[in-house]
Design a protein around this motif. Sequence first.
Motif, mmCIF file in Angstrom:
data_model
loop_
_atom_site.group_PDB
_atom_site.id
_atom_site.type_symbol
_atom_site.label_atom_id
_atom_site.label_comp_id
_atom_site.label_asym_id
_atom_site.label_seq_id
_atom_site.Cartn_x
_atom_site.Cartn_y
_atom_site.Cartn_z
ATOM 1 N N ARG A 26 14.707 -7.794 83.580
ATOM 2 C CA ARG A 26 14.886 -9.140 83.347
ATOM 3 C C ARG A 26 13.723 -9.988 83.731
ATOM 4 N NH1 ARG A 26 20.025 -12.223 85.551
ATOM 5 N NH2 ARG A 26 19.075 -12.520 87.325
ATOM 6 N N LEU A 27 13.172 -10.611 82.844
ATOM 7 C CA LEU A 27 11.897 -11.784 83.059
ATOM 8 C C LEU A 27 12.520 -12.975 83.541
ATOM 9 C CD1 LEU A 27 10.831 -9.321 80.882
ATOM 10 C CD2 LEU A 27 9.043 -11.280 80.251
ATOM 11 N N TYR A 28 13.584 -13.461 83.154
ATOM 12 C CA TYR A 28 13.961 -14.653 83.584
ATOM 13 C C TYR A 28 15.450 -14.800 83.322
ATOM 14 C CZ TYR A 28 12.641 -17.090 79.159
ATOM 15 O OH TYR A 28 12.443 -17.672 78.029
ATOM 16 N N ARG A 29 16.131 -15.946 83.841
ATOM 17 C CA ARG A 29 17.520 -16.566 83.359
ATOM 18 C C ARG A 29 17.263 -17.993 83.229
ATOM 19 N NH1 ARG A 29 23.384 -14.903 85.070
ATOM 20 N NH2 ARG A 29 23.009 -13.135 83.321
ATOM 21 N N ASP A 30 17.684 -18.507 81.827
ATOM 22 C CA ASP A 30 17.911 -20.064 81.680
ATOM 23 C C ASP A 30 19.256 -20.329 81.898
ATOM 24 O OD1 ASP A 30 15.258 -20.835 81.421
ATOM 25 O OD2 ASP A 30 15.222 -20.864 79.329
ATOM 26 N N ARG A 31 19.600 -21.650 82.629
ATOM 27 C CA ARG A 31 20.895 -22.080 82.538
ATOM 28 C C ARG A 31 21.278 -23.291 82.080
ATOM 29 N NH1 ARG A 31 24.744 -18.883 85.589
ATOM 30 N NH2 ARG A 31 23.894 -17.450 86.671
ATOM 31 N N SER A 32 22.315 -23.745 81.667
ATOM 32 C CA SER A 32 22.572 -24.885 81.164
ATOM 33 C C SER A 32 24.188 -25.280 81.530
ATOM 34 C CB SER A 32 22.284 -25.004 79.765
ATOM 35 O OG SER A 32 22.930 -26.307 79.202
ATOM 36 N N PRO A 33 24.471 -26.264 81.953
ATOM 37 C CA PRO A 33 25.820 -26.901 82.129
ATOM 38 C C PRO A 33 26.763 -26.900 80.758
ATOM 39 C CG PRO A 33 24.390 -28.756 82.640
ATOM 40 C CD PRO A 33 23.626 -27.441 82.448
ATOM 41 N N ALA A 34 25.736 -27.025 79.892
ATOM 42 C CA ALA A 34 26.367 -27.477 78.365
ATOM 43 C C ALA A 34 26.091 -26.308 77.469
ATOM 44 C CB ALA A 34 25.558 -28.632 77.840
ATOM 45 N N TRP A 35 24.673 -26.006 77.250
ATOM 46 C CA TRP A 35 24.629 -25.059 75.988
ATOM 47 C C TRP A 35 23.025 -24.587 76.135
ATOM 48 C CZ3 TRP A 35 27.614 -23.377 71.981
ATOM 49 C CH2 TRP A 35 27.025 -22.911 70.882
ATOM 50 N N SER A 36 23.025 -23.372 75.798
ATOM 51 C CA SER A 36 21.710 -22.823 75.814
ATOM 52 C C SER A 36 21.430 -22.199 74.409
ATOM 53 C CB SER A 36 21.615 -21.963 76.714
ATOM 54 O OG SER A 36 21.598 -22.384 78.050
#
Length: 382
Positions: A298-308
């Motif tokens: 895994r290179l990275y993880r993006d997170r969002s409280p609403a929508w990715s």
Amino acid sequence: MTLERVFELNSKSLLSPATFGGWAVGPGEYLATEGSADTSRLIVVNAESGVTRNFHDAAAMESALAGLPGMDAELAAALSRQTSFELSTDGKRALFNAAADLFVYHFDSGKAVRLTQDAADEVGEVFSPDGRFVSFVSASNLHVVSTDEGAPRQLTHDGDDNHLFGRLDWVYQEEVYGRGNFQGHWWSPDSRQIAYLTLDQTLVPEYTIADTREVHPKLEVWRYPKVGDPNPLARLAVVDLASGASKFADLSGYPADALIVRVSWSPDSSEVFAQLQDRLQTWLDLLACDPASGEWRRLYRDRSPAWSMPSNGPFWLDGGGEFVITSERDGYKHLYLYGRDGKLIRQLTRGEYEADKVERVDSRARRVYFTSDRGDVKGAQL
């Protein structure tokens, strides 16, 4: 075209009758259509001099196609006079899907080849990067065929109405990859492997609709999940053309219903890059998978409280050591530069606007061209 000409009210009438159709294979040349609807032809225009030439000899193409077994003369004439073609990367071959079969025309030799001849429909056809093969899906299975001679080879064997190999279902094309995009397999740059998705829609409920476009409506049954219903289960695999063997990525660490929202290759064909999300799409992981072992990092993880949203990219710089990709991690879609090892080098754009689309990465100048809504939320500018 001068600025004065651009802003004249009657500029439309002053434009050349040749319509831009995309850049040609030759340097500094672009394709265009010329003439009226009944007599239109495809030409190549030198962007600097304006000198034009015919893109191909339509009569020679028509004669070659008409000589193929089972080819109708009227169809051969229609295909040869098209003003758009599915071209190989080098521009030396044209691919046709007509009369439920596939055909290739070689511009260099003037030879036409019938690639398939059966009752089944072939869909999702695409040239390999070197132009020597065409991949396609038939009866829910992935196939490949040489553009020179030879019978098609079936690469997967477990496809049926509920198990799709190399082809997207309704949900994945409509909600994930984009309406109308059913493409579920991707060639490696060296033309030796194909990454593909398998979709198991056994648990997706059926939905019956009436096609009222006909005088007598017909009923159609689709696999269509309502809110809370199971989605199709996706897996990622790579098939080696030489052996015909497939290797599945080991994604056991993820939920069974994780979405595989984008798939691409590294420039050296050594890794498959995949973007995975949870069903609610609150996070997005960028993975690099070894096609030989099925192992991933895994290179990275993006997170969002609403929508990715799925990211655009990776867009590689020469050598494959760095890439540009979009992310919405700061609340706006912006461009980020990463190393092949997954380490962030820098954020390239920032501010209260969206970097909508990467148009081109110039490795030599280390410059990226992109469209955005910066300065005008109603439109886009470079």
